[in-house]
Design an enzyme around this catalytic site. Structure first.
Site, PDB file in Angstrom:
ATOM      1  N   HIS A  14       0.671  -1.376  -0.136  1.00 21.31           N
ATOM      2  CA  HIS A  14      -0.142   0.039   0.060  1.00 21.31           C
ATOM      3  C   HIS A  14       0.950   1.265   0.201  1.00 21.31           C
ATOM      4  CE1 HIS A  14      -3.804   2.063   1.522  1.00 21.31           C
ATOM      5  NE2 HIS A  14      -3.173   3.156   1.084  1.00 21.31           N
ATOM      6  N   HIS A  16       1.422   5.333  -1.394  1.00 22.09           N
ATOM      7  CA  HIS A  16       1.191   6.567  -2.414  1.00 22.09           C
ATOM      8  C   HIS A  16       2.461   7.171  -2.948  1.00 22.09           C
ATOM      9  CE1 HIS A  16      -2.874   6.709  -1.064  1.00 22.09           C
ATOM     10  NE2 HIS A  16      -2.657   6.434   0.255  1.00 22.09           N
ATOM     11  N   LYS A 100      -9.236  -0.649  -6.236  1.00 24.44           N
ATOM     12  CA  LYS A 100      -9.300   0.009  -4.956  1.00 24.44           C
ATOM     13  C   LYS A 100     -10.492   0.722  -4.597  1.00 24.44           C
ATOM     14  CE  LYS A 100      -7.858   1.782  -0.926  1.00 24.44           C
ATOM     15  NZ  LYS A 100      -6.719   2.507  -0.613  1.00 24.44           N
ATOM     16  N   HIS A 137     -10.337   0.622   1.794  1.00 24.27           N
ATOM     17  CA  HIS A 137     -10.424   1.856   2.579  1.00 24.27           C
ATOM     18  C   HIS A 137     -11.393   1.504   3.419  1.00 24.27           C
ATOM     19  CE1 HIS A 137      -8.826   5.896   4.454  1.00 24.27           C
ATOM     20  NE2 HIS A 137     -10.206   5.442   4.702  1.00 24.27           N
ATOM     21  N   HIS A 175      -4.545  -1.155   5.758  1.00 25.40           N
ATOM     22  CA  HIS A 175      -4.183  -0.103   6.974  1.00 25.40           C
ATOM     23  C   HIS A 175      -5.179  -0.225   8.044  1.00 25.40           C
ATOM     24  CE1 HIS A 175      -6.861   2.402   4.945  1.00 25.40           C
ATOM     25  NE2 HIS A 175      -6.187   3.020   4.242  1.00 25.40           N
ATOM     26  N   LEU A 220      -5.357   8.973   7.996  1.00 25.91           N
ATOM     27  CA  LEU A 220      -6.552   8.077   7.849  1.00 25.91           C
ATOM     28  C   LEU A 220      -6.307   6.886   7.309  1.00 25.91           C
ATOM     29  CD1 LEU A 220      -8.785  11.040   6.593  1.00 25.91           C
ATOM     30  CD2 LEU A 220      -9.007   9.909   8.889  1.00 25.91           C
ATOM     31  N   ASP A 248       1.292   2.541   3.590  1.00 32.09           N
ATOM     32  CA  ASP A 248       0.397   3.654   3.536  1.00 32.09           C
ATOM     33  C   ASP A 248       1.210   4.874   3.411  1.00 32.09           C
ATOM     34  OD1 ASP A 248      -2.019   5.121   2.836  1.00 32.09           O
ATOM     35  OD2 ASP A 248      -2.514   5.195   4.982  1.00 32.09           O
TER      36      ASP A 248
END
Length: 346
Positions: A14, A16, A100, A137, A175, A220, A248
């Protein structure tokens, strides 16, 4: 005295990376240690189609510094207009490894997410048919649900009903932050895995709020009570193959973090493996680190393990990690665990 641990090169399930200048600045922080990563599709605009995922993958590979090896594992952003056939074609080509699910408004750049789950049922059924995982999520966004309860409510109201209605759908609870999520994984026998971040193994909600607000700990899903952090640590260090690493890691410039309405996310790509060695050693489970970081994820995604290794070393003196990563958009602060770290990747 130096202690060392050699493990299969890890993956991040995971991640970004953003795009443009930010992508070029932060990608080396991951590629330095990780062989592959599941790349989040919440760009602006989001990565919705196979063609968009292919273009994003090409931009990532173009940003990779010479001499580094790294494989981006692409995902599609699920919307109520997602075409099941496009998803199937992107998966069949080998390009896309997951889809996702963002409930609309749940996190950064999630406005295009799902509100009506009936509208995405054909996509989910196609994914179950072809074995393509759904990454979730796991938070509801109802305004009447307390932010600290949104993961638990998501499991009851959304995740469990979706899984019951779609037999064979393979799901990654991303997460996870609560004992509720750990218990739910333990209660299920097949088709379910969960990623755990580095920072959720280290901080609870007191770290964010006690003694003054700490914007760089705000993420988050938000960190929860200490009992939940302990449950996450027990899951991560247990050797249970259903739990694996998804950092994350989320780069935001300090200007975007340190404002009246700051962005959510912790940037952990730089020091994750050192922090994990500290956590696993502290819990007497250093022998389980390789499974969590390098083996359980590939097993769930039905991919081979990396064929290279990394070596972690522990030294007497604390390791000085950079406090920030400089980017053309501004500095990005590296996650500070709040304790001395003696491990590093050799």
């Amino acid at each position: 005295m130096t202690q060392s641990l050699t493990i299969t090169r890890p993956d991040d399930w995971h991640l970004h990376l953003r795009d443009g200048d930010m992508l070029r600045a932060v990608l080396p922080e991951t590629a330095r240690h990780f062989g592959r990563a599941i790349i989040m599709p919440n760009l602006v605009p989001p990565v919705v189609t196979g063609a968009q995922a292919a273009a994003y993958r090409d931009r990532i590979l173009a940003a990779l510094p010479e001499g580094m090896t790294f494989e981006p594992l692409m995902t599609l952003y699920l919307t109520e207009d997602t075409d099941p056939q496009d998803v199937a074609a992107a998966h069949a080509s080998g390009l896309v490894k997951a889809v996702k699910l963002y409930p609309a408004g749940a996190t950064t750049n999630s406005a295009s997410g799902v509100t009506n789950f009936d509208k995405v049922r054909p996509v989910l059924e196609k994914m179950a048919e072809i074995g393509l995982p759904l990454c979730t999520h796991g938070e509801v966004t109802d305004h009447d649900i307390d932010i600290f309860d949104r993961e638990a409510v998501f499991i009851d109201r959304v995740l469990d009903p979706v899984r019951r209605a779609t037999p064979g759908l393979r799901v990654v609870m991303e997460h996870i932050t609560t004992k509720n999520a750990v218990d739910y994984v333990h209660s299920q026998e097949t088709d379910l895995g969960a990623t755990i971040t580095t920072h959720h193994l280290i901080i609870n909600r007191n770290h964010i709020l006690v003694g003054g607000i700490k914007p760089h700990y705000y993420c988050l899903p938000v960190a929860k009570r200490e009992e939940h952090r302990i449950a996450l640590r027990q899951a991560a260090t247990s050797g249970d193959a259903r739990f694996f690493l998804g950092t994350d890691s989320a780069p935001h410039t300090d200007a975007n973090k340190l404002q009246t309405c700051g962005c959510a996310g912790c940037f952990t790509a730089t020091n994750t493996m050192a922090l994990l060695a500290h956590v696993f050693e502290e819990d007497g489970a250093l022998e389980q680190l390789e499974g969590f970081a390098s083996k359980n994820g590939p097993a769930f995604y039905r991919l081979p393990e990396n064929d290279s290794q990394i070596t972690l070393t522990k030294q007497d003196a604390p390791v000085a990690f950079p406090e920030q990563i400089d980017t053309p958009d501004g500095p990005v602060t590296v996650f500070d665990p709040g304790f001395a770290v003696h491990w590093t990747v050799a």
